[in-house]
Design a protein around this motif. Structure first.
Motif, PDB file in Angstrom:
ATOM      1  N   LEU A   1      -6.515  -9.113   7.046  1.00 52.79           N
ATOM      2  CA  LEU A   1      -7.362  -7.993   6.642  1.00 52.79           C
ATOM      3  C   LEU A   1      -6.667  -7.110   5.616  1.00 52.79           C
ATOM      4  O   LEU A   1      -7.282  -6.673   4.631  1.00 52.79           O
ATOM      5  CB  LEU A   1      -7.751  -7.159   7.870  1.00 52.79           C
ATOM      6  N   ARG A   2      -5.385  -6.827   5.846  1.00 53.26           N
ATOM      7  CA  ARG A   2      -4.644  -5.997   4.893  1.00 53.26           C
ATOM      8  C   ARG A   2      -4.607  -6.664   3.511  1.00 53.26           C
ATOM      9  O   ARG A   2      -4.773  -6.002   2.483  1.00 53.26           O
ATOM     10  CB  ARG A   2      -3.223  -5.772   5.419  1.00 53.26           C
ATOM     11  N   LEU A   3      -4.391  -7.976   3.481  1.00 53.97           N
ATOM     12  CA  LEU A   3      -4.354  -8.711   2.223  1.00 53.97           C
ATOM     13  C   LEU A   3      -5.714  -8.691   1.526  1.00 53.97           C
ATOM     14  O   LEU A   3      -5.813  -8.411   0.321  1.00 53.97           O
ATOM     15  CB  LEU A   3      -3.907 -10.150   2.490  1.00 53.97           C
ATOM     16  N   LEU A   4      -6.782  -8.964   2.284  1.00 53.67           N
ATOM     17  CA  LEU A   4      -8.117  -9.025   1.687  1.00 53.67           C
ATOM     18  C   LEU A   4      -8.633  -7.650   1.298  1.00 53.67           C
ATOM     19  O   LEU A   4      -9.334  -7.506   0.289  1.00 53.67           O
ATOM     20  CB  LEU A   4      -9.081  -9.699   2.673  1.00 53.67           C
ATOM     21  N   TRP A   5      -8.326  -6.622   2.107  1.00 46.28           N
ATOM     22  CA  TRP A   5      -8.713  -5.260   1.732  1.00 46.28           C
ATOM     23  C   TRP A   5      -8.081  -4.866   0.404  1.00 46.28           C
ATOM     24  O   TRP A   5      -8.729  -4.245  -0.447  1.00 46.28           O
ATOM     25  CB  TRP A   5      -8.301  -4.267   2.821  1.00 46.28           C
ATOM     26  N   SER A   6      -6.819  -5.199   0.217  1.00 50.27           N
ATOM     27  CA  SER A   6      -6.128  -4.844  -1.020  1.00 50.27           C
ATOM     28  C   SER A   6      -6.738  -5.582  -2.213  1.00 50.27           C
ATOM     29  O   SER A   6      -6.926  -5.006  -3.290  1.00 50.27           O
ATOM     30  CB  SER A   6      -4.634  -5.174  -0.906  1.00 50.27           C
ATOM     31  N   GLU A   7      -7.047  -6.865  -2.018  1.00 53.08           N
ATOM     32  CA  GLU A   7      -7.658  -7.628  -3.111  1.00 53.08           C
ATOM     33  C   GLU A   7      -9.040  -7.077  -3.446  1.00 53.08           C
ATOM     34  O   GLU A   7      -9.391  -6.921  -4.628  1.00 53.08           O
ATOM     35  CB  GLU A   7      -7.744  -9.108  -2.710  1.00 53.08           C
ATOM     36  N   ALA A   8      -9.839  -6.762  -2.418  1.00 55.04           N
ATOM     37  CA  ALA A   8     -11.175  -6.210  -2.654  1.00 55.04           C
ATOM     38  C   ALA A   8     -11.094  -4.837  -3.314  1.00 55.04           C
ATOM     39  O   ALA A   8     -11.910  -4.498  -4.176  1.00 55.04           O
ATOM     40  CB  ALA A   8     -11.935  -6.112  -1.330  1.00 55.04           C
ATOM     41  N   THR A   9     -10.103  -4.038  -2.938  1.00 53.05           N
ATOM     42  CA  THR A   9      -9.915  -2.731  -3.561  1.00 53.05           C
ATOM     43  C   THR A   9      -9.564  -2.881  -5.029  1.00 53.05           C
ATOM     44  O   THR A   9     -10.090  -2.165  -5.887  1.00 53.05           O
ATOM     45  CB  THR A   9      -8.802  -1.949  -2.836  1.00 53.05           C
ATOM     46  N   ALA A  10      -8.651  -3.803  -5.329  1.00 51.18           N
ATOM     47  CA  ALA A  10      -8.258  -4.020  -6.724  1.00 51.18           C
ATOM     48  C   ALA A  10      -9.446  -4.436  -7.574  1.00 51.18           C
ATOM     49  O   ALA A  10      -9.553  -4.052  -8.742  1.00 51.18           O
ATOM     50  CB  ALA A  10      -7.158  -5.080  -6.797  1.00 51.18           C
ATOM     51  N   GLU A  11     -10.356  -5.211  -6.999  1.00 48.40           N
ATOM     52  CA  GLU A  11     -11.526  -5.685  -7.732  1.00 48.40           C
ATOM     53  C   GLU A  11     -12.723  -4.756  -7.620  1.00 48.40           C
ATOM     54  O   GLU A  11     -13.776  -5.008  -8.199  1.00 48.40           O
ATOM     55  CB  GLU A  11     -11.916  -7.085  -7.231  1.00 48.40           C
ATOM     56  N   GLY A  12     -12.603  -3.672  -6.832  1.00 49.68           N
ATOM     57  CA  GLY A  12     -13.667  -2.682  -6.747  1.00 49.68           C
ATOM     58  C   GLY A  12     -14.812  -3.032  -5.821  1.00 49.68           C
ATOM     59  O   GLY A  12     -15.893  -2.437  -5.924  1.00 49.68           O
ATOM     60  N   ASP A  13     -14.617  -3.962  -4.889  1.00 45.83           N
ATOM     61  CA  ASP A  13     -15.683  -4.335  -3.948  1.00 45.83           C
ATOM     62  C   ASP A  13     -15.596  -3.448  -2.708  1.00 45.83           C
ATOM     63  O   ASP A  13     -15.164  -3.874  -1.633  1.00 45.83           O
ATOM     64  CB  ASP A  13     -15.549  -5.815  -3.568  1.00 45.83           C
ATOM     65  N   PHE A  14     -16.027  -2.194  -2.840  1.00 42.94           N
ATOM     66  CA  PHE A  14     -15.945  -1.248  -1.739  1.00 42.94           C
ATOM     67  C   PHE A  14     -16.960  -1.556  -0.641  1.00 42.94           C
ATOM     68  O   PHE A  14     -16.747  -1.227   0.526  1.00 42.94           O
ATOM     69  CB  PHE A  14     -16.156   0.175  -2.258  1.00 42.94           C
TER      70      PHE A  14
END
Length: 455
Positions: free
Chosen positions: A155-168
């Motif tokens: 989750l920490r890895l995917l949250w960071s990737e989604a944040t970087a790409e702007g998928d809030f």
């Protein structure tokens, strides 16, 4: 003539102010959609987080009625341990996702973080097997701890990737999924196996697994593009590990010290002579934890996504503006909470929770610093001087431990002191960001970006 030449060199159309005003209007108009999008994203993320918390409340209330207190105490230890270890699982390499807007660099950092996470989980599994073999921990507890840790790390890895790409939206929805599923699983398991600590461990592990599965499915196209087999190579991972070696050396210790600072007041509760005050502090921290998490959940993705899109002087400018905005927002939020708590205290007179509002108000200063530090610490990871974070957090943690030893008892004076230490720590981070934030040393100068993308 001199004025005319000066204005021409300044690129101001002499005698035609209307063009300048029109350019200004176009400048603002181009940025209004982005500002509206960021605001709507913040509101959506906040509402989804509140929705997730409200959904999970009913399950906790029913479980509290069904489970004895020692079961929740064991679960608190389990959850805190899993959260603490999950911080170290990726060695804080997820922080480098936001150092520039190059997707090739994001992919390289993502692959390195995934490889490190897999190795860390393998090492943790070996340690748990050893603890089981020596009788220190039950096999079932070790298994569900490993599952929960793996899900939290993913989750920490995917949250960071989604944040970087702007998928809030994906971030918010994953919180809702966990809040809906985990309490239901917990109640079902309590009905099947009874109110046992292992039941809550199982529910925690399964809830995080399902949330991670949802987020992985939501981000599968982006993740597959980042981890294609042709992109992997030992050489690129080794070069990336050397390049971003400041993450495990500086960012990870800073994060662990910050976590220790946040839970430090809890360490003093078992030694309290005033049992009523200890209970009020424990409940107050539980109550204040929700707005703190909401503040971080809403602000961190937006701040990091915005910072990733900037570079150079513009990044420093936005970092300063966001720092002031975050501090102002936290002060307003927790000051309002303190006022409401003091007013609500009038209805608690004569009950076992009398003076709870005063304790909440005193702890609000502590939580101003806790809430603001989370996004500020993420912004500070973009600095070329990451060890300052370690120094600031270490000094603050030492100060709060020294204050507890000095007072030697829980008291309003101690709560005021730790609140002051928390605010001073936040101001130290803010000053550091204001004076020293700069673009990190990127590989554009030595061609690593091109080599990493090619591999």
């Amino acid at each position: 003539m001199a004025a005319h030449v000066t204005m021409e060199r300044a690129h101001l159309p002499y005698g035609r102010p209307a063009l300048t005003f029109a350019a200004g209007r176009r400048f603002v108009a181009r940025r209004v959609p982005a500002l509206r999008s960021n605001l709507s994203s913040a509101i959506l993320l906040g509402l989804r987080f509140i929705q997730a918390r409200l959904i999970s409340v009913w399950g906790l209330i029913i479980a509290a009625a069904l489970c004895p207190p020692f079961v929740f105490a064991a679960f608190a230890v389990f959850s805190s341990a899993a959260n603490f270890v999950s911080i170290a699982a990726l060695l804080r390499l997820e922080a480098v996702f936001f150092r520039n807007s190059d997707r090739a660099q994001l992919g390289l950092a993502f692959r390195l973080a995934a490889a490190v996470g897999a190795a860390f989980l393998a090492a943790t599994a070996i340690v748990l097997v050893g603890l089981v073999a020596t009788g220190w921990i039950a096999p079932a507890v070790a298994f569900f701890f490993l599952v929960s840790l793996a899900a939290r790390s993913l989750l920490r890895l995917l949250w960071s990737e989604a944040t970087a790409e702007g998928d809030f939206r994906a971030i918010g929805n994953s919180n809702v999924v966990q809040a809906m599923v985990q309490p239901a699983i917990m109640l079902a398991l309590i009905a099947i196996f009874g109110p046992k600590a292992l039941t809550l461990f199982m529910a925690d592990a399964l809830g995080h697994v399902l949330a991670a599965a949802y987020l992985l499915r939501r981000r599968r196209a982006s993740v597959i593009a980042l981890v294609q087999p042709m992109l992997w190579s030992w050489r690129s991972l080794a070069e990336a590990a050397i390049r971003w070696r400041d993450a495990p050396r500086a960012l990870l210790p800073a994060a662990l010290l910050a976590y220790g600072f946040a839970v430090a007041p809890l360490l003093a509760l078992p030694y309290a002579s005033n049992i009523v005050l200890a209970a009020q502090i424990a409940l107050s921290m539980r109550l204040l934890d929700m707005p703190t998490q909401m503040f971080g959940t809403v602000s961190i993705p937006l701040v990091l996504n915005r910072m990733r899109a900037q570079a150079g002087p513009r990044r420093r400018f936005w970092a300063r503006i966001m720092t002031l905005g975050l501090i102002g927002g936290a002060v307003v939020l927790f000051s309002a909470i303190a006022v409401v708590a003091l007013v609500a205290d009038n209805w608690l007179v004569g009950t076992q929770w009398q003076d709870l509002g005063e304790v909440v108000a005193l702890l609000s200063a502590f939580y101003i610093g806790i809430a603001v530090l989370a996004p500020l610490q993420e912004v500070a990871t973009l600095s070329r001087q990451p060890f300052w974070q370690v120094a600031i957090n270490a000094v603050a943690l030492g100060a709060i431990v020294a204050a507890m030893l000095w007072f030697a008892a829980l008291s309003p004076e101690l709560l005021l002191t730790i609140g002051a230490i928390s605010i001073l720590r936040t101001l130290a981070h803010a000053i550091f960001i204001w004076l020293h934030l700069d673009d990190p040393v990127e590989a554009s100068s030595d061609g690593l970006a091109a080599s990493g993308a090619a591999r």
